[in-house]
Write an enzyme that holds these catalytic residues in place. Sequence first.
Site, PDB file in Angstrom:
ATOM      1  N   LYS A 111      32.950  50.078  72.306  1.00 19.87           N
ATOM      2  CA  LYS A 111      33.480  50.025  73.673  1.00 19.87           C
ATOM      3  C   LYS A 111      35.017  50.002  73.692  1.00 19.87           C
ATOM      4  CE  LYS A 111      29.337  49.481  75.623  1.00 19.87           C
ATOM      5  NZ  LYS A 111      28.434  49.526  74.468  1.00 19.87           N
TER       6      LYS A 111
HETATM    7  C1  LIG Z   1      27.174  49.974  74.324  1.00 20.88           C
HETATM    8  C2  LIG Z   1      26.655  50.061  72.956  1.00 20.88           C
HETATM    9  C3  LIG Z   1      25.700  51.020  72.613  1.00 20.88           C
HETATM   10  C4  LIG Z   1      25.113  51.982  73.616  1.00 20.88           C
HETATM   11  O1  LIG Z   1      26.054  52.921  74.061  1.00 20.88           O
HETATM   12  P1  LIG Z   1      25.794  53.747  75.404  1.00 20.88           P
HETATM   13  O2  LIG Z   1      27.032  54.523  75.636  1.00 20.88           O
HETATM   14  O3  LIG Z   1      25.562  52.707  76.482  1.00 20.88           O
HETATM   15  O4  LIG Z   1      24.595  54.581  75.188  1.00 20.88           O
HETATM   16  C5  LIG Z   1      25.281  51.082  71.308  1.00 20.88           C
HETATM   17  N1  LIG Z   1      25.756  50.221  70.376  1.00 20.88           N
HETATM   18  C6  LIG Z   1      26.659  49.272  70.678  1.00 20.88           C
HETATM   19  C7  LIG Z   1      27.106  48.341  69.630  1.00 20.88           C
HETATM   20  C8  LIG Z   1      27.153  49.173  71.978  1.00 20.88           C
HETATM   21  O5  LIG Z   1      28.058  48.228  72.264  1.00 20.88           O
END
Ligand SMILES: *Cc1c(COP(=O)(O)O)cnc(C)c1O
Length: 494
Positions: A111
């Site tokens: 993120k």
């Molecule tokens: C948010 C997240 C995901 C999923 O990603 P999306 O873009 O919501 O599909 C997968 N792994 C981790 C560690 C995340 O923080």
Amino acid sequence: MVKYYSTRSDIEPVQASEAVLKGLTSDGGLFVPDHIPALEMTMKELSELSYQEVAYEVMKLYLSDYTEEELKNCINNAYDSKFDTEVIAPLTEADGAFYLELFHGSTIAFKDMALSILPYLMTTAAKKHNIKNDIVILTATSGDTGKAALAGFAEVEGTKIIVFYPKNGVSPIQEKQMVTQKGDNTFVVGIHGNFDDAQTGVKKIFGDKEFAALMDEKGYQFSSANSINIGRLVPQIVYYVYSYAQLLKEEKITDGEKINVVVPTGNFGNILAAYFAKYMGVPIHNLICASNENKVLYDFFKTGEYDRNRQFVLTSSPSMDILISSNLERLIYLIAGRDAETNAACMAALSKDGKYEITAEMKEKLDEFYGGYATEQETAEKIKSLYEKCGYVIDTHTAVAATVYDKYVAETGDTHKTVIASTASPFKFTRSVMDALDNKYSEMSDFELVDELSRIANVTVPNAIEEIRTAEVLHNNICDKEDMANIVKQYLHI
Ligand SMILES: *Cc1c(COP(=O)(O)O)cnc(C)c1O
């Protein structure tokens, strides 16, 4: 000039900066660019550039109403020493695949790749549009978005950030990261409910016109840091372009050689970014969408029916515990031939009956996607086997992707080289990771496990973890999912 249309109706398109500010369209849809722009440089040329330079080359094509100076300023403020490696998104080769490590930012999950730049994109947009109101970021999190958004927006002038997370649905380290967040403009609330409840509550507040009017009267306006914001999607395209260019530079692939991309998926934002990268010109063969036991997307790719009517499972990969993948809406709109009416009907059915079905013609356009899922046990076994084979420790989310990739190869025999998006540091999910490696660790405390992981993986404990060892809890708010709007009002004193 790229214009942004709504996925739900033919309302007037807006420019990029407005789309970033608004988050959602006024009809409750998502913003989509009027076309997917092609890269202007060859992969060879891109392979000579730094991460920041690639970011500019990609993002300028989408954020076309930002000036060169504005955009470069945003990029240079975001991708700096907050990341613990100069390359920002390194590739690690292990057991025949390339792990694209997207967890070197300040909160050690992928993120950070987008949320370290979004506050700059947003405040730049506010300046461009002469916005006088304070921007209130309202976010629902399955664990990682919350902390990354808090870290990105903390102390950013002219903004406040409110984060809702499922009280019993995040890892202990994720929770500690959020409730110890500093900054006068930050507010963190645990809700009695799951991520979908939090996300639905936030969307409801966004859609409430009376609330918006009250906010405006008091000098505030909402925006979204969730992955539905185009300012999240665009920065995520960058690392797919960058990783291909790096593989080329390191002569792991030849120019034009197609690769697969595997993405551990929840809200469908990360894999959608890979899809955009493909249509910008990155030679990508298949997009492999990996789910955990909440396998709505696996079923969708298999049958063409999206059905959220099922038990919500709490897994060891909580950031993927999602039954409503918001960003899928953009793909539905695109495969419907950019037909807002068709998409709106699907979304209305999803909201009313919890499900919808796409047409055969639309389903044909999903051929480049492969959906797979991993059970809890398979995920744990993969963490252990990869460690035993290569000494490389991956987190639970990445392990879901790695498991699905194994299944994909077994099923298809495909030999294309493959990039696996590694979305979190194993230090963020230490307990699940260490339990997977050996049951002898079950007696240890969270921070003893952290030190043990550091020792066996031969990786220094990331700063993000060191920080929370002794940090004070600053947020202690819990509410029912029905009370989310009220608690927002209380916090803002309106
Ligand atoms: C948010 C997240 C995901 C999923 O990603 P999306 O873009 O919501 O599909 C997968 N792994 C981790 C560690 C995340 O923080």
